[in-house]
Design a protein around this motif. Sequence first.
Motif, PDB file in Angstrom:
ATOM      1  N   PRO A   4       0.833  -1.205   0.000  1.00  0.00           N
ATOM      2  CA  PRO A   4       0.000   0.000   0.000  1.00  0.00           C
ATOM      3  C   PRO A   4       0.868   1.257   0.000  1.00  0.00           C
ATOM      4  N   ARG A   7      -0.710   7.933   1.214  1.00  0.00           N
ATOM      5  CA  ARG A   7      -1.513   8.917   0.486  1.00  0.00           C
ATOM      6  C   ARG A   7      -1.902  10.063   1.406  1.00  0.00           C
ATOM      7  N   GLY A  60      -6.295   6.685  -4.463  1.00  0.00           N
ATOM      8  CA  GLY A  60      -6.601   6.620  -3.050  1.00  0.00           C
ATOM      9  C   GLY A  60      -6.636   7.957  -2.346  1.00  0.00           C
ATOM     10  N   ALA A  88      -4.094   4.861 -11.461  1.00  0.00           N
ATOM     11  CA  ALA A  88      -4.039   3.960 -10.311  1.00  0.00           C
ATOM     12  C   ALA A  88      -3.578   2.571 -10.740  1.00  0.00           C
ATOM     13  N   ARG A  89      -2.972   1.866  -9.813  1.00  0.00           N
ATOM     14  CA  ARG A  89      -2.675   0.458 -10.046  1.00  0.00           C
ATOM     15  C   ARG A  89      -3.994  -0.309  -9.988  1.00  0.00           C
ATOM     16  N   ASP A  92      -5.679  -0.414  -6.484  1.00  0.00           N
ATOM     17  CA  ASP A  92      -5.748   0.817  -5.703  1.00  0.00           C
ATOM     18  C   ASP A  92      -7.143   1.432  -5.756  1.00  0.00           C
TER      19      ASP A  92
END
Length: 119
Positions: A4, A7, A60, A88-89, A92
């Motif tokens: 993770p 953010r 995120g 984003a991945r 995510d």
Amino acid sequence: MITPLQRAGGRFGLDVRAEGSLTRMAHLEQAGRCRLLFSRIAGQGMEAAIVNMSGSVAAGERIEGHLACGEGTDLLVTSQAAERIYRARPDDAPAEIAVSCHVAANARLEWLPHGTIFL
């Protein structure tokens, strides 16, 4: 396993009220990465620029904004520059930008943010 990512979020709020024929700040909120800068203009209205201190928005992350113009006010709000939003991945959470605007009777709000760049 996907690690993770750290953010950041941000929040801004601005309420304006009429003071005679002039528009004045009634409430200001700035939190996290968001700031509001105010220009000095000749006239009765008020101008503000939203600044994202981190320079972009990634997966995120969330930016929340609130603008409220009381009766008889004149407010122009823009952004510092075009907002960059990064892809984003697959796993995510999405990035979110949400701004609410409330305009009372005989008030004017010019909401003029710059464009958005998706990377």
